[in-house]
Design an enzyme around this catalytic site. Sequence first.
Site, PDB file in Angstrom:
ATOM      1  N   GLU A 145       0.839  -1.198   0.000  1.00 44.54           N
ATOM      2  CA  GLU A 145       0.000   0.000   0.000  1.00 44.54           C
ATOM      3  C   GLU A 145       0.873   1.248   0.000  1.00 44.54           C
ATOM      4  O   GLU A 145       1.951   1.273   0.603  1.00 44.54           O
ATOM      5  CB  GLU A 145      -0.919   0.015   1.232  1.00 44.54           C
ATOM      6  CG  GLU A 145      -1.992  -1.058   1.190  1.00 44.54           C
ATOM      7  CD  GLU A 145      -2.870  -1.063   2.438  1.00 44.54           C
ATOM      8  OE1 GLU A 145      -4.070  -1.365   2.312  1.00 44.54           O
ATOM      9  OE2 GLU A 145      -2.344  -0.779   3.529  1.00 44.54           O
TER      10      GLU A 145
ATOM     11  N   SER B  84      12.344   7.363   7.048  1.00 41.79           N
ATOM     12  CA  SER B  84      12.103   7.097   8.463  1.00 41.79           C
ATOM     13  C   SER B  84      12.595   5.700   8.826  1.00 41.79           C
ATOM     14  O   SER B  84      12.399   4.742   8.069  1.00 41.79           O
ATOM     15  CB  SER B  84      10.608   7.219   8.772  1.00 41.79           C
ATOM     16  OG  SER B  84      10.354   6.909  10.133  1.00 41.79           O
TER      17      SER B  84
ATOM     18  N   SER C 146      12.288   7.103  14.260  1.00 42.93           N
ATOM     19  CA  SER C 146      11.092   6.767  15.036  1.00 42.93           C
ATOM     20  C   SER C 146      11.513   6.487  16.471  1.00 42.93           C
ATOM     21  O   SER C 146      11.813   5.350  16.844  1.00 42.93           O
ATOM     22  CB  SER C 146      10.386   5.549  14.426  1.00 42.93           C
ATOM     23  OG  SER C 146       9.877   5.851  13.156  1.00 42.93           O
TER      24      SER C 146
ATOM     25  N   HIS D  59       9.844   7.530  19.682  1.00 44.25           N
ATOM     26  CA  HIS D  59       8.689   7.106  20.481  1.00 44.25           C
ATOM     27  C   HIS D  59       8.886   7.225  21.991  1.00 44.25           C
ATOM     28  O   HIS D  59       7.915   7.437  22.719  1.00 44.25           O
ATOM     29  CB  HIS D  59       8.249   5.695  20.113  1.00 44.25           C
ATOM     30  CG  HIS D  59       7.989   5.520  18.651  1.00 44.25           C
ATOM     31  ND1 HIS D  59       7.069   6.288  17.980  1.00 44.25           N
ATOM     32  CD2 HIS D  59       8.571   4.714  17.722  1.00 44.25           C
ATOM     33  CE1 HIS D  59       7.070   5.945  16.698  1.00 44.25           C
ATOM     34  NE2 HIS D  59       7.971   5.008  16.521  1.00 44.25           N
TER      35      HIS D  59
ATOM     36  N   CYS E  95      -1.059   6.915   9.564  1.00 47.50           N
ATOM     37  CA  CYS E  95       0.210   6.395  10.064  1.00 47.50           C
ATOM     38  C   CYS E  95      -0.019   5.222  11.011  1.00 47.50           C
ATOM     39  O   CYS E  95      -0.807   5.313  11.962  1.00 47.50           O
ATOM     40  CB  CYS E  95       0.969   7.516  10.779  1.00 47.50           C
ATOM     41  SG  CYS E  95       2.609   7.040  11.367  1.00 47.50           S
TER      42      CYS E  95
END
Length: 425
Positions: A131, A259, A281, A283, A409
């Site tokens: 996708e 990313s 990333s 977090h 996301c």
Amino acid sequence: SQVWDHNINDALSRSSFSTMLTTFKSSHDESTSSSTIQEEIMNQYMPTNRRRAMGNKALTLLSDFYQNPLGIEFSIASLVNVQRSNDGTVKILLKLLNHNKNSNSHDDDDDDDNNTAPQSQGTQKSHHYIEAVIIPWYDRSNPSSTLCLSTQVGCAQGCTFCATGKMGLLKRLSTDEILIQLYYAKKMCRVLSRQNVEKMDMDLFDGDGAGEKWLPDIDNIVFMGMGESGDNADAVVQACNIMADRQCFAIPQNKITISTVAPNPGIFKKLAGADAVLAWSVHAANDELRKKLVPTTKFSMFELREGLIEAVMDRSKRLRAVMFEVTMIEDVNDGIKEAEELAIFCLEMMDRVDGMKLVVNLIPFNDIGHRSYRRSPTENVAAFQKILVDRGVITYVRTTRGDDENAACGQLATKKVNAMKFRKE
């Protein structure tokens, strides 16, 4: 000179891809010179009364509307489904054509087009699907779109807040399979240009009141779709450099962002070989908490940051922009303590790298069916942002786009064809 080879076992060279684009551009210009021919094809293949997902005839049109003598769409991937969210975000589903059986594949299934029932002994024949998401920005003075690309089918990192991580790793995409996403996305934007839509009064998504019917051209690319860029670095770097090549897609370097969750400290150095901005990333700055969110983490945040610092310091100041990404999950990583830890973590890096521009991007969690994770309330995100900004760290909150069609996301995930239900006419 060599054009895009139908046998995509070999990595695509920049010179061959540049030649292919030159040939294709010439064919494209000649085939679209007659507006009468365009309108006839539109009227034949694009009825306006559609559900939001395109029907089969409209999908066929996207392959036939611009003549393609090089067979790109028959050797790499085909477009099988398109969905649009209420905010205009468009998600495209591509079926990979498994001509290449190489070490990048994590599926030993043979290639077959038959949609047969799953076989119990693991001999099911199937395709892989990926996708990509086109995010239009109509409110800008010069409207444009961002394309979110995938680098793998599935992902091995297993981030607990991400739908792709639930798939496991099925396949690493080749350079061709990464570039084909941009190819189809740009084709969508050409077919659904403002001029075409207004001139022919067409709405492929059934005029549901979702706003604009057209798609602005793509001027920004983010490698933030399915997969971990660091686990497919060679193909990602090559794809980025082709995208940035002025003889190819001519996307500015500062408009391409890679990313990575950073599987190891050295991956930043490898990805820094691309003509692109690096995004991490993060977090959470706290090791214990980050291990909970990214369970495959093997290195401390200090070790990973050292790897990033080394990579950034070797880059020109023009490419020393770095983005930190934080998925905001209520009562998990959105508190005052976590904000202060992240601020200190950022400032220590900013002090060590001359000329670096560090930006933190706060991403509201998007539902993936997790039993306990919830999106951080707006007030929590605002308080988190304020702490960082007050400390001198540039911080933005990402606008959620496409979540009503699982295009936001962390929501991208595909299944094999036997388990999929496509929207049809």
